[in-house]
Design a protein around this motif. Structure first.
Motif, mmCIF file in Angstrom:
data_model
loop_
_atom_site.group_PDB
_atom_site.id
_atom_site.type_symbol
_atom_site.label_atom_id
_atom_site.label_comp_id
_atom_site.label_asym_id
_atom_site.label_seq_id
_atom_site.Cartn_x
_atom_site.Cartn_y
_atom_site.Cartn_z
ATOM 1 N N THR A 79 0.832 -1.206 0.000
ATOM 2 C CA THR A 79 0.000 0.000 0.000
ATOM 3 C C THR A 79 0.864 1.252 0.000
ATOM 4 N N LEU A 80 1.941 1.250 0.806
ATOM 5 C CA LEU A 80 2.854 2.394 0.818
ATOM 6 C C LEU A 80 3.539 2.537 -0.541
ATOM 7 N N SER A 81 3.921 1.433 -1.129
ATOM 8 C CA SER A 81 4.578 1.489 -2.437
ATOM 9 C C SER A 81 3.684 2.157 -3.472
ATOM 10 N N GLN A 82 2.427 1.772 -3.491
ATOM 11 C CA GLN A 82 1.486 2.358 -4.437
ATOM 12 C C GLN A 82 1.294 3.848 -4.171
ATOM 13 N N PHE A 83 1.260 4.222 -2.916
ATOM 14 C CA PHE A 83 1.113 5.637 -2.531
ATOM 15 C C PHE A 83 2.288 6.448 -3.084
ATOM 16 N N LEU A 84 3.515 5.931 -2.911
ATOM 17 C CA LEU A 84 4.704 6.656 -3.358
ATOM 18 C C LEU A 84 4.757 6.769 -4.875
ATOM 19 N N LYS A 85 4.146 5.839 -5.558
ATOM 20 C CA LYS A 85 4.129 5.872 -7.028
ATOM 21 C C LYS A 85 3.154 6.907 -7.573
ATOM 22 N N THR A 86 2.141 7.278 -6.788
ATOM 23 C CA THR A 86 1.047 8.082 -7.339
ATOM 24 C C THR A 86 0.845 9.434 -6.673
ATOM 25 N N PHE A 87 1.303 9.617 -5.426
ATOM 26 C CA PHE A 87 1.030 10.878 -4.729
ATOM 27 C C PHE A 87 1.756 12.029 -5.417
ATOM 28 N N ASP A 88 1.117 13.170 -5.467
ATOM 29 C CA ASP A 88 1.673 14.345 -6.148
ATOM 30 C C ASP A 88 2.553 15.134 -5.173
ATOM 31 N N PHE A 89 3.806 14.757 -5.085
ATOM 32 C CA PHE A 89 4.742 15.467 -4.213
ATOM 33 C C PHE A 89 5.173 16.775 -4.869
ATOM 34 N N PRO A 90 5.413 17.816 -4.075
ATOM 35 C CA PRO A 90 5.797 19.124 -4.641
ATOM 36 C C PRO A 90 7.153 19.061 -5.349
ATOM 37 N N ASN A 91 7.344 19.921 -6.319
ATOM 38 C CA ASN A 91 8.635 20.037 -6.984
ATOM 39 C C ASN A 91 9.703 20.449 -5.962
ATOM 40 N N GLY A 92 10.911 19.923 -6.134
ATOM 41 C CA GLY A 92 12.003 20.296 -5.245
ATOM 42 C C GLY A 92 11.967 19.622 -3.887
ATOM 43 N N THR A 93 11.205 18.531 -3.777
ATOM 44 C CA THR A 93 11.080 17.834 -2.485
ATOM 45 C C THR A 93 12.390 17.159 -2.085
ATOM 46 N N TYR A 94 12.661 17.182 -0.790
ATOM 47 C CA TYR A 94 13.753 16.409 -0.195
ATOM 48 C C TYR A 94 13.141 15.224 0.540
#
Length: 451
Positions: free
Chosen positions: A410-425
């Motif tokens: 479930t976490l793997s799928q989340f990381l593949k699809t969530f819209d993280f902001p540009n320039g994220t660390y």
């Protein structure tokens, strides 16, 4: 080095069944890794018994096997009372043939980083060999001395890991180091060592060993427990930011990508810039130890500039405007706090992907909650936790958004699809058993081709 087998087995085997060869390749304990000319040692482990694989080892080319159980009269084997004791005998035999000086390195965090950096620095002047990967136990170290040390080296750099009481005694008996380095004392392996004082007691045995033999030990002088334990001891050199330290550090300028550092030694001062940050105490200890044994400070600085963080130990990966910090090799409260502190200078949104910290015993809940408090000081954009214990970090930690997962898929799928902001660390970190590197791979795959 090549060991004289006749000398090694002098009081163990009298060549009744077959003559000992004059040459061999190496000693091996895993039958899967056997090559032609190897000598296989059948160790009994917690889940497997090497005696079950003697035939496999011999078929792959092992010239003979060392066993403690009967495995068939026709097989070329040497029977001993205990193969574990034979491995110890092998390590002591090989170690006693070594002429080079040995650095032993221990600590709750930063052992491997310090080992790798010290190897580079010493190599600027000397012939040096080091332990690789997780070779730091009473099983792997005897094989290291027997197989990897040629006896042409000036220095051997050895990582020494402890998990429970008396582990260091066993390692010292094998390694017998000439110099010691202790990076820090933190809340690690508390399930077996009880508390930080138990950790100190075990790790500081390294310092006592080298001091008793008239040598020196380099320690983190800003670590409260190490400082108190070292007070008044001749031969301990303290490294850190405190004024009373023998090697005094001062950060002149820093961000996540570089560090400008000043090191004072008595009336001398050295200033230099490094193309990375987050390892200031490791750098100080490497500098101190290398200069002490005769490496020119300029050569040490040159080596430190070449150094790159080891895979899974703070490695920084930049892809498509995103920065992924892979700190997945392991985790305890001390290394976690170091990793979080490193992010204070990040110039973009911070996303924490954190797994459980294991082997913390009765203090586990409290220590996870304390990490949550440190997270609140950083105020990340997102706090993503994975596992059972890490939920306590989330309950205590503040972030703009928070998610908790107990299922890897479930976490793997989340990381593949969530819209993280540009320039994220991204910081990805957790104990070894949490297998957090999977999530680093997902982020690398997702952002590698983005424009």
């Amino acid at each position: 080095m090549k060991i004289d087998l006749h000398e090694l087995f002098k009081d163990i085997y009298h060549e009744e069944d077959f003559p000992l060869p004059n040459d061999y390749n190496r000693f091996v304990i895993d039958s899967r890794n056997v090559s032609k000319g190897d000598i296989f040692i059948a160790l009994k482990g917690n889940t497997t018994d090497g005696h079950n694989f003697v035939s496999d080892a011999l078929q792959k080319g092992s010239i003979f096997a060392i066993v403690e159980n009967d495995v068939g009269e026709s097989k070329p084997v040497i029977k001993v009372k205990s193969t574990a004791e034979f491995l110890k005998h092998l390590g002591n035999f090989a170690r006693n043939k070594i002429n080079g000086a040995i650095f032993g390195i221990t600590g709750s965090a930063g052992k491997t980083t310090t080992k790798e950096g010290l190897f580079l620095a010493l190599s600027k002047r000397f012939n040096v060999v080091k332990t690789e990967g997780n070779i730091n136990t009473d099983i792997s170290l005897p094989l290291f001395f027997a197989n990897e040390v040629s006896n042409l080296e000036d220095f051997i750099v050895v990582e020494m890991g402890v998990q429970k009481p008396n582990d260091m005694d066993v390692l010292l008996d094998v390694v017998k180091p000439h110099y010691g380095i202790i990076t820090n004392v933190g809340d690690s392996h508390l399930e077996y060592l009880g508390d930080r004082y138990g950790v100190l007691k075990e790790k500081f045995k390294l310092a006592k060993f080298v001091l008793d033999r008239g040598s020196v030990c380099f320690v983190n002088g800003d670590d409260e427990l190490l400082r108190l334990a070292s007070n008044g001891l001749k031969g301990v050199f303290k490294v850190g930011f405190r004024e009373e330290n023998d090697f005094r550090l001062k950060i002149l300028q820093e961000n996540l990508d570089f560090l400008r550092l000043k090191i004072n030694i008595q009336d001398r001062a050295f200033e230099f810039t490094l193309p990375y940050n987050g390892f200031v105490y490791n750098v100080g200890l490497i500098f101190a130890a290398s200069v002490y044994v005769g490496v020119d400070p300029d050569y040490v600085v040159s080596a430190l500039k070449e150094f790159k963080p080891y895979k899974g130990r703070g490695e920084k990966i930049k892809l498509s405007g995103m920065t992924i910090i892979d700190d997945t090799y392991n985790s305890n409260p001390l290394s976690m706090n170091f990793a979080l502190e490193r992010l204070r200078s990040a110039k973009g949104p911070i996303v924490l992907i954190l797994g459980d910290m294991l082997e913390l015993g009765e203090s586990s809940n409290t220590l996870h909650e304390k990490v949550g408090e440190v997270i609140s000081e950083i105020n990340p954009y997102a706090l993503i936790t994975y596992g059972n214990l890490s939920k306590l970090m989330q309950e205590k930690g503040n972030a703009n958004i928070k998610y908790h997962f107990e299922d890897s898929d479930t976490l793997s799928q989340f990381l593949k699809t969530f819209d993280f902001p540009n320039g994220t660390y991204f910081l990805v970190k957790g104990s070894r058993a949490m297998k957090m590197e999977k999530f680093v791979d997902i982020l690398k795959e997702r952002y590698k081709d983005e424009k």
